[in-house]
Write an enzyme that holds these catalytic residues in place. Structure first.
Site, PDB file in Angstrom:
ATOM      1  N   GLY A   1      20.433  43.781  -5.373  1.00  0.00           N
ATOM      2  CA  GLY A   1      20.732  44.883  -6.339  1.00  0.00           C
ATOM      3  C   GLY A   1      19.849  45.189  -6.985  1.00  0.00           C
ATOM      4  O   GLY A   1      19.760  46.432  -7.124  1.00  0.00           O
TER       5      GLY A   1
ATOM      6  N   GLU B   1      10.108  40.474 -12.165  1.00  0.00           N
ATOM      7  CA  GLU B   1      10.704  39.150 -11.275  1.00  0.00           C
ATOM      8  C   GLU B   1       9.815  38.026 -11.465  1.00  0.00           C
ATOM      9  O   GLU B   1       8.587  38.062 -11.218  1.00  0.00           O
ATOM     10  CB  GLU B   1      10.550  39.645  -9.808  1.00  0.00           C
TER      11      GLU B   1
ATOM     12  N   CYS C   1      19.211  36.191  -1.814  1.00  0.00           N
ATOM     13  CA  CYS C   1      19.716  36.028  -0.413  1.00  0.00           C
ATOM     14  C   CYS C   1      18.437  36.001   0.485  1.00  0.00           C
ATOM     15  O   CYS C   1      18.492  35.270   1.394  1.00  0.00           O
ATOM     16  CB  CYS C   1      20.177  37.477  -0.350  1.00  0.00           C
TER      17      CYS C   1
ATOM     18  N   CYS D   1      21.384  33.481   1.960  1.00  0.00           N
ATOM     19  CA  CYS D   1      21.779  33.833   3.023  1.00  0.00           C
ATOM     20  C   CYS D   1      21.033  33.881   4.391  1.00  0.00           C
ATOM     21  O   CYS D   1      21.290  33.643   5.296  1.00  0.00           O
ATOM     22  CB  CYS D   1      22.902  35.174   2.891  1.00  0.00           C
TER      23      CYS D   1
ATOM     24  N   LYS E   1      19.459  30.520   5.348  1.00  0.00           N
ATOM     25  CA  LYS E   1      20.244  29.709   5.903  1.00  0.00           C
ATOM     26  C   LYS E   1      20.743  30.008   7.172  1.00  0.00           C
ATOM     27  O   LYS E   1      21.357  29.405   7.920  1.00  0.00           O
ATOM     28  CB  LYS E   1      21.620  29.701   4.584  1.00  0.00           C
TER      29      LYS E   1
ATOM     30  N   ALA F   1      10.874  38.519 -17.887  1.00  0.00           N
ATOM     31  CA  ALA F   1      11.067  39.246 -19.004  1.00  0.00           C
ATOM     32  C   ALA F   1      12.336  38.988 -19.703  1.00  0.00           C
ATOM     33  O   ALA F   1      13.256  38.436 -19.042  1.00  0.00           O
ATOM     34  CB  ALA F   1      11.152  40.889 -18.425  1.00  0.00           C
TER      35      ALA F   1
ATOM     36  N   GLY G   1      33.209  22.167  -2.154  1.00  0.00           N
ATOM     37  CA  GLY G   1      34.071  22.669  -0.778  1.00  0.00           C
ATOM     38  C   GLY G   1      34.172  23.949  -0.625  1.00  0.00           C
ATOM     39  O   GLY G   1      34.828  24.364   0.352  1.00  0.00           O
TER      40      GLY G   1
ATOM     41  N   TYR H   1      31.834  27.712   0.374  1.00  0.00           N
ATOM     42  CA  TYR H   1      31.160  28.241   1.837  1.00  0.00           C
ATOM     43  C   TYR H   1      29.947  27.639   1.676  1.00  0.00           C
ATOM     44  O   TYR H   1      29.507  27.048   2.866  1.00  0.00           O
ATOM     45  CB  TYR H   1      31.167  29.755   1.869  1.00  0.00           C
TER      46      TYR H   1
ATOM     47  N   GLU I   1      28.731  25.314   5.337  1.00  0.00           N
ATOM     48  CA  GLU I   1      27.658  25.866   6.071  1.00  0.00           C
ATOM     49  C   GLU I   1      26.805  24.810   6.168  1.00  0.00           C
ATOM     50  O   GLU I   1      26.256  24.603   7.199  1.00  0.00           O
ATOM     51  CB  GLU I   1      27.231  27.091   5.093  1.00  0.00           C
TER      52      GLU I   1
ATOM     53  N   ARG J   1      35.752  17.379  -5.730  1.00  0.00           N
ATOM     54  CA  ARG J   1      36.802  16.847  -6.715  1.00  0.00           C
ATOM     55  C   ARG J   1      38.111  17.104  -6.430  1.00  0.00           C
ATOM     56  O   ARG J   1      38.995  16.606  -6.902  1.00  0.00           O
ATOM     57  CB  ARG J   1      36.160  17.694  -8.002  1.00  0.00           C
TER      58      ARG J   1
ATOM     59  N   ARG K   1      38.600  27.453  -0.870  1.00  0.00           N
ATOM     60  CA  ARG K   1      39.680  27.839  -1.655  1.00  0.00           C
ATOM     61  C   ARG K   1      39.656  29.488  -1.720  1.00  0.00           C
ATOM     62  O   ARG K   1      38.371  30.194  -1.647  1.00  0.00           O
ATOM     63  CB  ARG K   1      39.589  27.338  -3.041  1.00  0.00           C
TER      64      ARG K   1
ATOM     65  N   GLY L   1      29.302  25.336  -6.692  1.00  0.00           N
ATOM     66  CA  GLY L   1      29.355  26.624  -7.183  1.00  0.00           C
ATOM     67  C   GLY L   1      28.114  27.260  -7.723  1.00  0.00           C
ATOM     68  O   GLY L   1      27.039  26.432  -8.105  1.00  0.00           O
TER      69      GLY L   1
ATOM     70  N   ALA M   1      32.441  36.292   5.222  1.00  0.00           N
ATOM     71  CA  ALA M   1      32.237  35.135   6.344  1.00  0.00           C
ATOM     72  C   ALA M   1      31.915  33.844   5.696  1.00  0.00           C
ATOM     73  O   ALA M   1      31.143  33.598   4.603  1.00  0.00           O
ATOM     74  CB  ALA M   1      31.275  35.649   7.216  1.00  0.00           C
TER      75      ALA M   1
ATOM     76  N   HIS N   1      37.959  43.901  28.194  1.00  0.00           N
ATOM     77  CA  HIS N   1      38.199  42.512  28.812  1.00  0.00           C
ATOM     78  C   HIS N   1      36.731  42.092  29.590  1.00  0.00           C
ATOM     79  O   HIS N   1      36.477  42.942  30.479  1.00  0.00           O
ATOM     80  CB  HIS N   1      39.271  42.557  29.507  1.00  0.00           C
TER      81      HIS N   1
ATOM     82  N   GLU O   1      39.080  41.003  22.194  1.00  0.00           N
ATOM     83  CA  GLU O   1      40.190  41.671  22.829  1.00  0.00           C
ATOM     84  C   GLU O   1      41.768  40.968  22.293  1.00  0.00           C
ATOM     85  O   GLU O   1      42.553  41.865  22.182  1.00  0.00           O
ATOM     86  CB  GLU O   1      40.511  41.574  24.270  1.00  0.00           C
TER      87      GLU O   1
END
Length: 448
Positions: free
Chosen positions: A16, A35, A43, A48, A51, A115, A176, A178, A182, A199, A205, A263, A342, A437, A442
């Site tokens: 972002g 930074e 990411c 991501c 990973k 910063a 539990g 993603y 993964e 837990r 979820r 999380g 995903a 096909h 399909e």
């Protein structure tokens, strides 16, 4: 000339922050970004991208085995974690360089240091230098949440997992969501003994119940162990480097690593936000309006730090909208409806729109269409793993309001199908489309 050092100062050079910085600069703004770790953010550096590269590497475990059924004389193969790890980290280095080059090409000043905010229009760098900016953008992302209990410091998070010195023979993964599922798939394919400890009593979820139940079934078939409704009591580090994990109502586990995937929380601590009056919610996220503006008019925020939807493409959209609105004269508001997502599990999941439960609660009457099948490749390979595609339709309007898929390449197929859901197309529109096909995709136009 402006009385400020910069028109925009961005804290955080993730997805972002980088998008906002370069777009604002392209609109003529004088931009600086700070930074403290590495340009690219979660990411690119520790999320991501690396990973997904591990996911690709894990797929070869099954592909090499299946290749024999397709006539290939494949010798016994040995997996080398160090080779994959080092190649992935080298790719991360390359991408970091490209992100830095993008900022440089747009004449964005980069301060590779921490910063903090010391005023509504003033920041302080780690060396004490103070700089002013007409507007400040917070794009510091999220940070892994680690529950506090005795020995929790012996666990690792998704920040450190890419740097493991050796492949753990036994790994326990807490959570539990993603990230947990993964990495469970990744390490299981690499040959590790994997146990997921949760837990609660539900994985993933927020995803459709049939889809997450299918992943649980397949994961257990692949040898991944699950422990539900089990909190951690403690972790002890043994003399040989292994860990003894004590759980509620369970015998102790001895493992080589514990990965906390419980999380992520907004990364707002110690930035100086509350001191200058920026309102945070009870989870520490920055409260913003639809224009990404905080309670302090000169301070904005985008991405995971706002805890709206924690997805990289959403952060990029928010950064673009902010820059176009504030510096480009093009007021833009991000639409958060029907955002696809995903889970790169084994097999992967793709989803967009309402789940069946959400649709029934909101719309009342719905029609559900499913296709439960074995992919052609799996049939020849002798693999019993089944894919499941599910379509949720508003019975009153015939509009497709949700698509949920688990199976090979589900995210790749879902991305295109998400356009149809976003456009408000109907089940009749899907039915009128000629099937491609033979393909798995399909099934979406053949659902009965």
């Amino acid at each position: 000339m402006s009385d400020f050092d910069y028109d925009l100062f961005v804290i955080g050079a993730g997805s972002g922050g980088v998008r906002a910085s370069r777009v604002a600069a392209s609109h003529g703004a004088r931009v600086a970004v700070a930074e403290e770790y590495r340009v690219g953010g979660t990411c690119v550096i520790r999320g991501c991208v690396p990973k997904k590269l591990l996911v690709y590497g894990a797929h070869f475990a099954e592909d090499i085995h299946d290749a024999r059924k397709f006539g290939w004389d494949v010798p016994e193969c040995r997996f080398d974690w160090n080779v994959l790890r080092d190649n992935v980290l080298a790719e991360v280095d390359r991408l970091e360089g490209l992100y830095g080059q993008t900022l440089d090409n747009h004449h964005v000043t980069v301060f590779k240091t921490r910063a903090t905010i010391v005023g509504p229009q003033k920041v302080r760098l780690a060396d004490g230098t103070e700089l002013t900016a007409e507007r400040i953008l917070i794009a510091t992302g999220g940070w892994p949440h680690v529950p506090e209990f005795p020995g929790s410091e012996h666990a690792i998070t998704s920040n450190e997992v890419f740097h493991l010195e050796t492949l753990p023979k036994r790994i326990m993964i807490a959570g539990g969501g993603y990230i947990a599922n993964e990495f469970a798939g990744i390490f299981n394919e690499f040959g590790s003994q994997v146990t997921i400890v949760n837990r609660g009593d539900t994985i993933l979820r927020g995803y459709d119940e049939q889809i997450r139940d299918r992943l649980l079934q397949i994961s257990m078939t692949k040898g991944i162990h699950f422990k539900f409704n089990v909190p951690f009591r403690s972790i002890e580090k043994n003399d040989d480097g292994t860990l003894t994990v004590h759980l509620e109502n369970c015998d102790p586990f001895i493992v080589d690593a514990v990965l906390m995937a419980t999380g992520r929380v907004p990364n707002t601590k110690g930035i100086g936000l509350e001191e200058v009056g920026v309102e945070l919610d009870d989870q520490g996220a920055i409260k913003v309006d639809e224009t990404n503006q905080s309670s302090v008019p000169s301070i904005y925020a985008v991405g995971d730090v706002t805890n709206r939807i924690q997805l990289t493409p959403v952060a990029i959209r928010e950064g673009q909208a902010f820059a176009d609105s504030v510096f480009g004269g093009k007021p833009t508001v991000v639409d958060y409806q029907n955002v696809p997502s995903a889970v790169f599990s084994h097999p992967p999941i793709g989803a967009v729109g309402m789940t069946e439960a959400e649709a029934r609660n909101k719309l009342g009457t719905v029609r559900i269409y499913t296709s439960d099948f074995r992919a052609m490749k799996n049939v020849l390979a002798g693999r019993n793993e089944r894919a499941l595609y599910k379509m949720v339709v508003n019975a009153a309007t015939d509009q497709v309001v949700g698509l949920h898929m688990i199976g090979p390449d589900a995210p790749e197929i879902l991305q295109a199908a998400a356009i149809a859901v976003k456009a408000g197309l109907t089940k009749a529109d899907f039915d009128a489309t000629v099937a491609l096909h033979p393909s798995m995709a399909e099934e979406l136009v053949l659902l009965k």
